[in-house]
Design an enzyme around this catalytic site. Sequence first.
Site, PDB file in Angstrom:
ATOM      1  N   HIS A  20       0.805  -1.227   0.000  1.00  0.00           N
ATOM      2  CA  HIS A  20       0.000   0.000   0.000  1.00  0.00           C
ATOM      3  C   HIS A  20       0.836   1.275   0.000  1.00  0.00           C
ATOM      4  O   HIS A  20       0.294   2.372  -0.096  1.00  0.00           O
ATOM      5  CB  HIS A  20      -0.953   0.035   1.204  1.00  0.00           C
ATOM      6  CG  HIS A  20      -0.278   0.385   2.508  1.00  0.00           C
ATOM      7  ND1 HIS A  20       0.353  -0.539   3.285  1.00  0.00           N
ATOM      8  CD2 HIS A  20      -0.128   1.575   3.141  1.00  0.00           C
ATOM      9  CE1 HIS A  20       0.848   0.063   4.359  1.00  0.00           C
ATOM     10  NE2 HIS A  20       0.582   1.351   4.299  1.00  0.00           N
TER      11      HIS A  20
HETATM   12  C1  UD1 Z   1      -2.117   6.147   5.209  1.00  0.00           C
HETATM   13  C2  UD1 Z   1      -0.841   6.702   5.819  1.00  0.00           C
HETATM   14  C3  UD1 Z   1       0.242   5.631   5.798  1.00  0.00           C
HETATM   15  C4  UD1 Z   1      -0.238   4.364   6.457  1.00  0.00           C
HETATM   16  C5  UD1 Z   1      -1.552   3.918   5.857  1.00  0.00           C
HETATM   17  C6  UD1 Z   1      -2.087   2.762   6.652  1.00  0.00           C
HETATM   18  C7  UD1 Z   1      -0.532   9.097   5.417  1.00  0.00           C
HETATM   19  C8  UD1 Z   1       0.202  10.122   4.645  1.00  0.00           C
HETATM   20  N1  UD1 Z   1      -0.348   7.836   5.019  1.00  0.00           N
HETATM   21  O1  UD1 Z   1      -1.846   5.844   3.857  1.00  0.00           O
HETATM   22  O2  UD1 Z   1       1.368   6.104   6.511  1.00  0.00           O
HETATM   23  O3  UD1 Z   1       0.722   3.364   6.265  1.00  0.00           O
HETATM   24  O4  UD1 Z   1      -2.507   4.997   5.933  1.00  0.00           O
HETATM   25  O5  UD1 Z   1      -3.029   2.027   5.992  1.00  0.00           O
HETATM   26  O6  UD1 Z   1      -1.250   9.420   6.327  1.00  0.00           O
HETATM   27  N2  UD1 Z   1      -9.137   4.772   0.808  1.00  0.00           N
HETATM   28  C9  UD1 Z   1     -10.355   4.158   0.718  1.00  0.00           C
HETATM   29  N3  UD1 Z   1     -11.020   3.880   1.865  1.00  0.00           N
HETATM   30  C10 UD1 Z   1     -10.545   4.186   3.099  1.00  0.00           C
HETATM   31  C11 UD1 Z   1      -9.308   4.823   3.176  1.00  0.00           C
HETATM   32  C12 UD1 Z   1      -8.611   5.105   2.015  1.00  0.00           C
HETATM   33  O7  UD1 Z   1     -10.820   3.847  -0.366  1.00  0.00           O
HETATM   34  O8  UD1 Z   1     -11.204   3.890   4.107  1.00  0.00           O
HETATM   35  C13 UD1 Z   1      -8.392   5.050  -0.442  1.00  0.00           C
HETATM   36  C14 UD1 Z   1      -8.714   6.406  -1.046  1.00  0.00           C
HETATM   37  O9  UD1 Z   1      -8.690   6.270  -2.431  1.00  0.00           O
HETATM   38  C15 UD1 Z   1      -7.561   7.254  -0.586  1.00  0.00           C
HETATM   39  C16 UD1 Z   1      -6.407   6.253  -0.585  1.00  0.00           C
HETATM   40  O10 UD1 Z   1      -6.992   5.043  -0.161  1.00  0.00           O
HETATM   41  O11 UD1 Z   1      -7.308   8.352  -1.436  1.00  0.00           O
HETATM   42  C17 UD1 Z   1      -5.269   6.633   0.319  1.00  0.00           C
HETATM   43  O12 UD1 Z   1      -5.733   6.857   1.654  1.00  0.00           O
HETATM   44  P1  UD1 Z   1      -4.900   7.817   2.644  1.00  0.00           P
HETATM   45  O13 UD1 Z   1      -5.475   7.736   4.001  1.00  0.00           O
HETATM   46  O14 UD1 Z   1      -4.734   9.153   2.046  1.00  0.00           O
HETATM   47  O15 UD1 Z   1      -3.455   7.190   2.633  1.00  0.00           O
HETATM   48  P2  UD1 Z   1      -3.012   5.675   2.818  1.00  0.00           P
HETATM   49  O16 UD1 Z   1      -2.381   5.219   1.568  1.00  0.00           O
HETATM   50  O17 UD1 Z   1      -4.124   4.889   3.380  1.00  0.00           O
HETATM   51  N1  UDP Z   2      -3.958  -5.051   9.038  1.00  0.00           N
HETATM   52  C1  UDP Z   2      -5.238  -5.593   9.172  1.00  0.00           C
HETATM   53  N2  UDP Z   2      -5.872  -6.021   8.047  1.00  0.00           N
HETATM   54  C2  UDP Z   2      -5.315  -5.947   6.820  1.00  0.00           C
HETATM   55  C3  UDP Z   2      -4.015  -5.385   6.694  1.00  0.00           C
HETATM   56  C4  UDP Z   2      -3.370  -4.931   7.826  1.00  0.00           C
HETATM   57  O1  UDP Z   2      -5.756  -5.700  10.285  1.00  0.00           O
HETATM   58  O2  UDP Z   2      -5.966  -6.350   5.850  1.00  0.00           O
HETATM   59  C5  UDP Z   2      -3.268  -4.558  10.249  1.00  0.00           C
HETATM   60  C6  UDP Z   2      -1.945  -5.215  10.529  1.00  0.00           C
HETATM   61  O3  UDP Z   2      -2.140  -6.419  11.245  1.00  0.00           O
HETATM   62  C7  UDP Z   2      -1.224  -4.147  11.337  1.00  0.00           C
HETATM   63  C8  UDP Z   2      -1.742  -2.846  10.733  1.00  0.00           C
HETATM   64  O4  UDP Z   2      -2.959  -3.202  10.043  1.00  0.00           O
HETATM   65  O5  UDP Z   2      -1.596  -4.201  12.693  1.00  0.00           O
HETATM   66  C9  UDP Z   2      -0.758  -2.276   9.757  1.00  0.00           C
HETATM   67  O6  UDP Z   2      -1.351  -1.217   9.100  1.00  0.00           O
HETATM   68  P1  UDP Z   2      -0.978  -0.781   7.608  1.00  0.00           P
HETATM   69  O7  UDP Z   2      -0.243  -1.864   6.920  1.00  0.00           O
HETATM   70  O8  UDP Z   2      -2.225  -0.281   6.994  1.00  0.00           O
HETATM   71  O9  UDP Z   2      -0.069   0.507   7.849  1.00  0.00           O
HETATM   72  P2  UDP Z   2       1.431   0.764   8.296  1.00  0.00           P
HETATM   73  O10 UDP Z   2       1.734  -0.087   9.464  1.00  0.00           O
HETATM   74  O11 UDP Z   2       2.310   0.511   7.121  1.00  0.00           O
HETATM   75  O12 UDP Z   2       1.436   2.220   8.621  1.00  0.00           O
END
Ligand code: UD1
Ligand code: UDP
Length: 384
Positions: free
Chosen positions: A221
């Site tokens: 991601h």
């Molecule tokens: C964010 C964090 C990242 C973290 C990740 C965990 C920032 C800059 N990045 O990245 O550090 O590792 O969360 O998962 O804060 N979207 C959906 N549904 C949701 C949420 C997101 O469809 O419920 C999609 C949308 O298209 C959105 C994209 O995911 O634009 C990115 O979401 P965003 O929260 O901006 O960043 P992440 O890539 O999730």
């Molecule tokens: N996780 C989850 N379901 C998923 C993917 C991740 O519960 O389908 C959990 C995972 O076990 C961990 C956390 O989400 O506890 C990690 O979050 P993510 O990978 O979104 O973000 P990051 O840690 O890179 O910021």
Amino acid sequence: MSQIKILTIIGARPQIIKAAALSRAIQNNFSDKIKELIVHTGQHYDDNMSQVFIDELEIPRPNYHLNVGSGSHGKQTSMMIEGIEEIILKEKPACIILYGDTNTTLAGAVSGSKIQVPIIHIEAGLRSFNKLMPEEINRIVCDHVSTLLFSPSLTGYSNLLKEGFVENNNGPYSINNPKIFHCGDVMYDNSLYFSAIADKSTTVLKDYKLEKNNFILATIHRNNNTDEPERLNKLFKSLLAIAHQNKINVIIPLHPRTSKLLAKNLEPEVYMQVKTSGYIKIIAPVSYLEMITLEKNSKLVMTDSGGVQKEAFFFKKPCIILRAETEWLELLSCGAAILTDTDESKIAEAYNYFTGTQTISYPNYFGDGKAAQFICEQILQNIH
Ligand code: UD1
Ligand code: UDP
């Protein structure tokens, strides 16, 4: 006895999960001393990215929901700043609690510091030393406006020292005299606590016909991996090659960011192969209990997630890190993880290395499962 009021700010999946450890410690041991209010910014909003964790990990229902949703960094963060500021002014908490390095963390750091509320940063000190990563900016800003900084690793703690934080300083602590701690990792607290519960309550292995210790768990991601087509193609080509050459299933609970970009950014042929491969199983994001069941029972983990690489380590699974750098250097130095970035031959080599016969060690770097308890004690001692 009077209680201190703390305001926890969550919004993205990993910080909802991390917050569960502190809420649990407060409910079990400090409910007479700490009153926790929770703000959910709405950065993540799909049920399987947010509500599922609040329900499953028994986090109290957020007191406030800002519903900011997705958007550009500036738009998303500024909406959060405005909303959080209003709540701080209304609730007048003794401090705010921030987790990790997301835009929710940054917004909390800016709002809280400007109106002079002490900030507690949990997961402080981590650095990738790559400021092209949005998270690196969020962490640096948050650390440098915090009053109490809890680092889950020695590397994180020493990063803070290198940036000018001092140790053994006396209180009272403030934004100008911050206190740094090396403590355990709240994610480890959760893994220990929920591991046995997950065994009993999930059917994810059966649902996806996965054989114990005979499948790969992968997550992707990170923004550079999803948004740069060349990188995304290399990652999926690697997964396809490993799956087919070794006749092994690869299960990928896919982040919505990646799902939305798959058809657009993968070459049509790669996309078709991924869709029709009998070995590659792309599924929707799973719950935390399902995720740790997958981690515990996998043969190996391939991920660009910070949290997932660490959980692989907690459950003694080797991990191929699909990034150019990691904040969790301990995992590399003990040999439990290998950094491959998106290099197809490095990924294949790492897979062959880990599935060879060598024994891998998983030293206990992340505490005793009581990090949240320690953090609560320090808040009570140092925040008034
Ligand atoms: C964010 C964090 C990242 C973290 C990740 C965990 C920032 C800059 N990045 O990245 O550090 O590792 O969360 O998962 O804060 N979207 C959906 N549904 C949701 C949420 C997101 O469809 O419920 C999609 C949308 O298209 C959105 C994209 O995911 O634009 C990115 O979401 P965003 O929260 O901006 O960043 P992440 O890539 O999730
Ligand atoms: N996780 C989850 N379901 C998923 C993917 C991740 O519960 O389908 C959990 C995972 O076990 C961990 C956390 O989400 O506890 C990690 O979050 P993510 O990978 O979104 O973000 P990051 O840690 O890179 O910021």
